[in-house]
Design a protein around this motif. Structure first.
Motif, PDB file in Angstrom:
ATOM      1  N   ASP A  61     -21.592  46.566 -30.425  1.00 40.31           N
ATOM      2  CA  ASP A  61     -21.325  47.459 -31.552  1.00 40.31           C
ATOM      3  C   ASP A  61     -19.987  47.179 -32.243  1.00 40.31           C
ATOM      4  OD1 ASP A  61     -20.242  48.594 -29.063  1.00 40.31           O
ATOM      5  OD2 ASP A  61     -19.607  50.272 -30.304  1.00 40.31           O
TER       6      ASP A  61
ATOM      7  N   SER B  57     -26.563  47.146 -32.433  1.00 37.94           N
ATOM      8  CA  SER B  57     -27.040  48.287 -31.642  1.00 37.94           C
ATOM      9  C   SER B  57     -28.261  47.884 -30.807  1.00 37.94           C
ATOM     10  CB  SER B  57     -27.439  49.445 -32.564  1.00 37.94           C
ATOM     11  OG  SER B  57     -28.605  49.099 -33.300  1.00 37.94           O
TER      12      SER B  57
ATOM     13  N   MET C 297     -22.343  51.438 -25.852  1.00 35.38           N
ATOM     14  CA  MET C 297     -22.595  51.451 -27.293  1.00 35.38           C
ATOM     15  C   MET C 297     -23.099  52.837 -27.671  1.00 35.38           C
ATOM     16  SD  MET C 297     -24.582  47.810 -27.899  1.00 35.38           S
ATOM     17  CE  MET C 297     -25.894  48.131 -26.713  1.00 35.38           C
TER      18      MET C 297
END
Length: 120
Positions: free
Chosen positions: A9, A34, A56
């Motif tokens: 991320d 992602s 993340m």
């Protein structure tokens, strides 16, 4: 060329990793920001290895790997986690769920390609 899916991320870490891996001349790198993006692209890319950030927003690296493992042809793809929380217990847990290695952050860009290749 080694097809590597990198899920991270942090844009700065993605950029550093991509430069390091592409400089080696041995990697074809596809990056996702992602877990959700990775799931949408992984089947079409067919990676030889997956490099996953652990922490993340949304899906964690662990959740992303669990979902990827459900997809046809990706159950045995080597997965390597990158994490700033590389405590012994967490490393053991990640290895127990099928990771082939865990790379600690901050990582050394000059040795990243060799670390990945030796883990495969």
């Amino acid at each position: 060329m080694i097809r590597l899916l990198h899920v991270e991320d942090d844009a700065d870490i993605r950029e550093i990793a991509k430069m390091a891996l592409e400089l080696s001349g041995e990697f074809d790198v596809l990056q996702c920001s992602s877990g959700e993006e990775a799931l949408a692209t992984v089947v079409g890319f067919k990676p030889d290895v997956i490099l996953l950030d652990m922490m993340m927003p949304g899906m964690t690296g662990r959740q992303t790997l669990e979902e990827i493992r459900q997809l046809d042809g990706l159950k045995e793809t080597p997965a390597i986690f990158m994490t700033a929380r590389a405590q012994h217990a967490e490393i053991e847990e990640l290895l127990s769920i099928g990771a082939v290695d865990v790379i600690s952050k901050p990582f050394d860009p000059m040795s990243l390609a060799d670390s990945i290749k030796s883990s495969m």
